[in-house]
Design a protein around this motif. Structure first.
Motif, mmCIF file in Angstrom:
data_model
loop_
_atom_site.group_PDB
_atom_site.id
_atom_site.type_symbol
_atom_site.label_atom_id
_atom_site.label_comp_id
_atom_site.label_asym_id
_atom_site.label_seq_id
_atom_site.Cartn_x
_atom_site.Cartn_y
_atom_site.Cartn_z
ATOM 1 N N TRP A 328 0.830 -1.205 0.000
ATOM 2 C CA TRP A 328 0.000 0.000 0.000
ATOM 3 C C TRP A 328 0.866 1.258 0.000
ATOM 4 O O TRP A 328 0.570 2.224 -0.694
ATOM 5 N N ASP A 329 1.926 1.240 0.794
ATOM 6 C CA ASP A 329 2.783 2.418 0.896
ATOM 7 C C ASP A 329 3.614 2.640 -0.367
ATOM 8 O O ASP A 329 3.887 3.787 -0.746
ATOM 9 N N GLN A 331 3.160 1.047 -3.750
ATOM 10 C CA GLN A 331 2.472 1.123 -5.042
ATOM 11 C C GLN A 331 0.992 1.450 -4.942
ATOM 12 O O GLN A 331 0.314 1.567 -5.956
ATOM 13 N N GLY A 332 0.490 1.611 -3.728
ATOM 14 C CA GLY A 332 -0.896 2.037 -3.562
ATOM 15 C C GLY A 332 -1.907 0.919 -3.584
ATOM 16 O O GLY A 332 -3.112 1.178 -3.447
ATOM 17 N N PHE A 333 -1.509 -0.332 -3.716
ATOM 18 C CA PHE A 333 -2.441 -1.461 -3.698
ATOM 19 C C PHE A 333 -1.629 -2.735 -3.503
ATOM 20 O O PHE A 333 -0.404 -2.756 -3.651
ATOM 21 N N VAL A 356 -7.160 -2.424 -2.046
ATOM 22 C CA VAL A 356 -6.793 -1.021 -2.235
ATOM 23 C C VAL A 356 -7.151 -0.232 -0.980
ATOM 24 O O VAL A 356 -8.286 -0.331 -0.485
ATOM 25 N N ARG A 359 -7.533 6.480 1.907
ATOM 26 C CA ARG A 359 -6.872 7.284 2.921
ATOM 27 C C ARG A 359 -7.624 8.594 3.142
ATOM 28 O O ARG A 359 -8.224 9.154 2.226
ATOM 29 N N SER A 368 -10.673 0.270 3.350
ATOM 30 C CA SER A 368 -10.026 -0.414 2.234
ATOM 31 C C SER A 368 -11.069 -1.182 1.447
ATOM 32 O O SER A 368 -12.117 -1.552 1.986
#
Length: 828
Positions: A328-329, A331-333, A356, A359, A368
């Motif tokens: 998540w940090d 690549q965002g997923f 995913v 935020r 999520s």
């Protein structure tokens, strides 16, 4: 000038008036009188002002200009104005001034006849201050309205516009011309024209005019694509309606946002993918129907359960969640394949999960969303694809790919060692008859029976492979020539046993070609190709047997391939031509017709005999193209003879394959019509084998040709299955005696008897007889004695090109009939 002592007592009245008054002589502009209010206003004593010039009272430039005019102009000039005067406090004081001209009779003055002027001034400081405050308040109000995000329109009860703000101009796109002109009707008409449905807008405005106390809300769609919301409120003064305030708000973005939310909700509910929403602690708060279906409708909704309770990532929970947070940090997923737990008694389902995070503004994960896709069907399809990739779909046998892997492995193991193995190429003989007569579904079932029977002839270390249609390849592990021959014999014996399917008994015969490693090839492709070549040679020799590959087989095939390629190119480069061999009437010696014969001369191959390339053309199917070309050339030549008043019958050989082509009769008729040739001038030569194949269909075709008027003859009569039956039933005009019978004339009694029988048969049936290959006078005389009608051969002329043919016929008319055979080359 001092005031008169005899003036009436009006000064006391003037002194108590609140307005400042001055009495001025129009001629001298001297102050004759001033009251106490005047002294208070300008801060000067009355005594100081009386007798002084009025110019001392003028402080503003416009006042000076006024008093500098001629007396008459002053009397007829401005009656009132507002000026700024210096007060006694030395401050600028706004005043309002009136100047009135009085006649001498009406003036309270006793001297002269010049008119008097009365000037009055009033301090308007307080009113000016109030006005400025009001103006400032109105300006603030206008600025406030212009800063409003909504468009505001104020109207009276009749709809007349009182005021509007800048935002209204933007929303309704009011042009500057309307703003300057301030035409209320034009503005209303412009607003109405901007609405997609002007009728609804017009009705709404009419309703508001008729109901002044109505609070109204309406949404309009503009032609520009914007969506506008109207909120109309009555304007009350002392509790009574005095007008109406319309507030217009552009809600396009809100409408789009709401539509987006509705669409998102619809997508969430109708998505075929399984979707879940989890909170910040990974507890599931909502699932869509697709997720519920994937979990199983009999299971309860998993709200409150942690995501890791539903899936099995294959690693410990803490490890997995750490990997998810890291993804998540970065690549965002997070995405990957996991197993979905569906219950204690059910197998886990493989799914593709994409997880995913959502935020907040400060970057903290508040929720999520997980997207799951069932991979069960995909995995099953993958297994099926792998199965199909290595097996034959019909028989379940290994296919070419699996055979390749097996043989390549054997070749790798055999390198550097004295190891042999064999490859057999097996083809079922005449299997097409099974498919054509009983149908392809039945043929497929027969192939399965064949595969089972062939499998029984092999060892566990061997491999049977179906490569397509009715062709099979066998890999014999570690087999030498002796073992390969033994297996081939066993297969042939097994195949000779009858098959039974649906209570129907039938036989299947096969032909087998054998290639040995490494003698006949060191790759699978070479071995299969050479085994196929050997099998093809077996079929040429009668089928139902086996044979080993020999290198010379390829040499023959290569030469045939080269010849076929050259033959297919020959027409386009004019390497082929049609020659004509005259047919002579025995009784008169005249040329009555000719046979069209194809000749091919190749730059590399030289003159290729028809006995060589005609069978090759029939085998590869190119005979159809060649036959069509020869027929058109022959019809063109026959048209020449017909047009030159010397009509001759031109005979054209027709192969069995060409004769069975759809539309053959129509094509012949079209060529005859196109070139203007009477059908009687064309004769088609057919072999007996053509007439005996599918006799009923052939009889229909021959009948159509006979009805068209085309002549029909049987070529090489006596060499096939000659039968009086079809001669009696079919519309045959001529029989051609094969050259093999003519060669023995007149010495061989057997040949003489056969020729005599054919001639007698033709005479009895009313069919003309033509003898081929006549080369000597003795042969010709023998035929004439037997009653033969026509002959052709080297004795008269071989097949000639068109110019030589026409020259020969011309010489025949002059008594020179023969052409030397040696000068023209061989003929067929």
């Amino acid at each position: 000038m001092a005031p008169s002592s005899s003036a009436p007592d009006w000064r006391g009245v003037a002194d108590v008036l609140p307005q400042a008054l001055w009495l001025i002589d129009a001629a001298t502009l001297q102050v004759l009188y001033a009251n106490a209010a005047a002294a208070e206003l300008v801060g000067r004593r009355v005594e100081d002002m009386v007798g002084s010039s009025v110019h001392q009272l003028a402080s503003a430039p416009q006042d000076r200009l006024f008093w500098e005019q001629e007396p008459a102009d002053i009397a007829a000039g401005i009656r009132s104005c507002t000026s700024v005067w210096n007060a006694r406090r030395s401050a600028q004081v706004p005043v309002e001034r009136w100047v009135q001209a009085l006649t001498r009779d009406a003036a309270p003055h006793d001297g002269g006849a010049a008119p008097l002027l009365v000037m009055s001034m009033q301090d308007i400081t307080e009113s000016e201050t109030s006005a400025r405050k009001l103006e400032a308040l109105l300006a603030e109000l206008r600025a406030t309205l212009d800063c409003a995000v909504d468009g505001i329109l104020s109207c009276d009860l009749q709809g007349n516009i009182r005021a509007f703000n800048h935002r209204l101009v933007q929303i309704w796109k009011l042009p500057n011309a309307l703003l300057i002109r301030r035409d209320d009707a034009a503005i209303h008409a412009h607003m109405q024209a901007q609405v997609e449905d002007p009728r609804v807008f017009r009705q709404s405005m009419a309703t508001l005019r008729h109901e002044p106390l109505l609070e109204f809300t309406q949404i309009f769609r503009l032609r520009s694509g914007s969506t506008v919301e109207l909120r109309s409120m009555p304007q009350l003064v002392h509790g009574k309606p005095a007008g109406r305030v319309h507030v217009y708000r552009d809600i396009s973005s809100e409408t789009e946002a709401q539509a987006g939310l509705r669409l998102a909700a619809q997508v969430f509910e109708s998505s075929l993918d399984a979707i879940f929403i989890a909170d910040e602690s990974d507890a599931i708060v909502r699932v869509n129907p697709g997720c519920q279906a994937l979990l199983g409708h009999e299971h309860e909704m998993p709200q409150g359960s942690r995501v890791t309770a539903l899936i099995d990532p294959g690693v410990p929970e803490k490890t997995y969640l750490a990997q998810v947070r890291q993804a998540w940090d970065v690549q965002g997923f997070w995405s990957g394949d996991v197993l979905l737990r569906r219950g204690t008694d059910e197998l886990a389902t493989p799914v593709a999960l994409s997880w995913v995070p959502l935020r907040s503004e400060d970057g903290v994960v508040s929720q999520s969303v997980g997207f799951m896709r069932d991979l069960g069907p995909q995995h099953a399809a993958q297994r099926r694809i792998e199965e199909l990739a290595f097996t034959d779909a019909l028989t379940g046998l290994p296919n070419r790919l699996q055979l390749t892997h097996r043989v390549e492995s054997a070749i790798d193991s055999a390198r550097g060692r004295n190891v042999e193995f064999a490859v057999l190429f097996l083809d079922l003989d005449r299997f097409k008859i099974v498919n054509d007569s009983l149908g392809h579904p039945f043929g497929d079932r027969v192939l399965k029976l064949v595969a089972q029977r062939l499998q029984q002839c092999l060892r566990q270390s061997d491999m049977l492979c179906r490569v397509g249609g009715d062709e099979f390849v066998v890999y014999l592990h570690g087999a030498d020539r002796k073992v390969a021959e033994a297996v081939a014999r066993r297969v042939l014996e097994e195949m000779m046993l009858p098959f039974t399917l649906d209570e129907m008994g039938f036989s299947i015969q096969s032909s087998i070609g054998i290639a040995l490693y490494p003698h006949d090839g060191i790759t699978l492709d070479d071995l299969i190709k050479h085994a196929d070549t050997a099998m093809y040679r077996v079929k040429e020799r009668g089928r139902g047997s086996y044979g080993f590959y020999r290198p010379q087989m390829n040499a023959n095939l290569l030469s045939r391939m080269k010849m076929e390629h050259a033959m297919r190119l020959a027409l386009g480069v004019n390497h082929m031509a049609v020659h004509y061999q005259p047919q002579v009437e025995l009784a008169s010696g005249r040329v009555m017709g000719m046979e069209a014969l194809l000749r091919w001369t190749d730059p590399q191959l030289g003159a290729v005999s028809p006995a060589t390339f005609i069978p090759l053309a029939e085998e590869c199917g190119y005979i159809v193209t060649l036959g069509a070309w020869v027929m058109e050339q022959a019809i063109v030549e026959a048209s020449h003879w017909h047009a030159s008043k010397t009509p001759m019958v031109v005979s054209v050989n027709v192969s069995a394959l060409e004769f069975r082509q759809p539309g053959f009769v129509d094509r012949v008729a079209s060529l005859l019509t196109r070139h203007g040739l009477p059908p009687r001038c064309l004769e088609l030569e057919l072999t007996e084998s053509v007439l005996l194949q599918e006799a009923q269909e052939m009889a229909q075709l021959l009948g159509a040709l006979a009805q068209l008027g085309v002549g029909l003859s049987i070529d090489d009569f006596g060499t096939g299955y000659s039968s009086l039956a079809y001669l009696k039933k079919l519309p045959i005009q001529r029989l051609k005696i094969d050259k093999s019978f003519v060669d023995g004339l007149p010495a061989l009694e057997r040949d003489q008897a056969i020729v005599q029988a054919i001639v007698s048969m033709g005479r009895a049936l009313g069919i003309a007889v033509v003898a081929e290959g006549v080369e000597t006078d003795a042969q010709r005389d023998a035929l004439a004695a037997m009653g033969c009608d026509f002959y052709q051969g080297y004795l008269y002329a071989p097949a000639l090109p068109v110019p030589r043919l026409r020259e020969l016929v011309s010489q025949a008319g002059a008594g020179k009939a023969r052409v030397s055979a040696s000068a023209t080359g061989p003929s067929s």
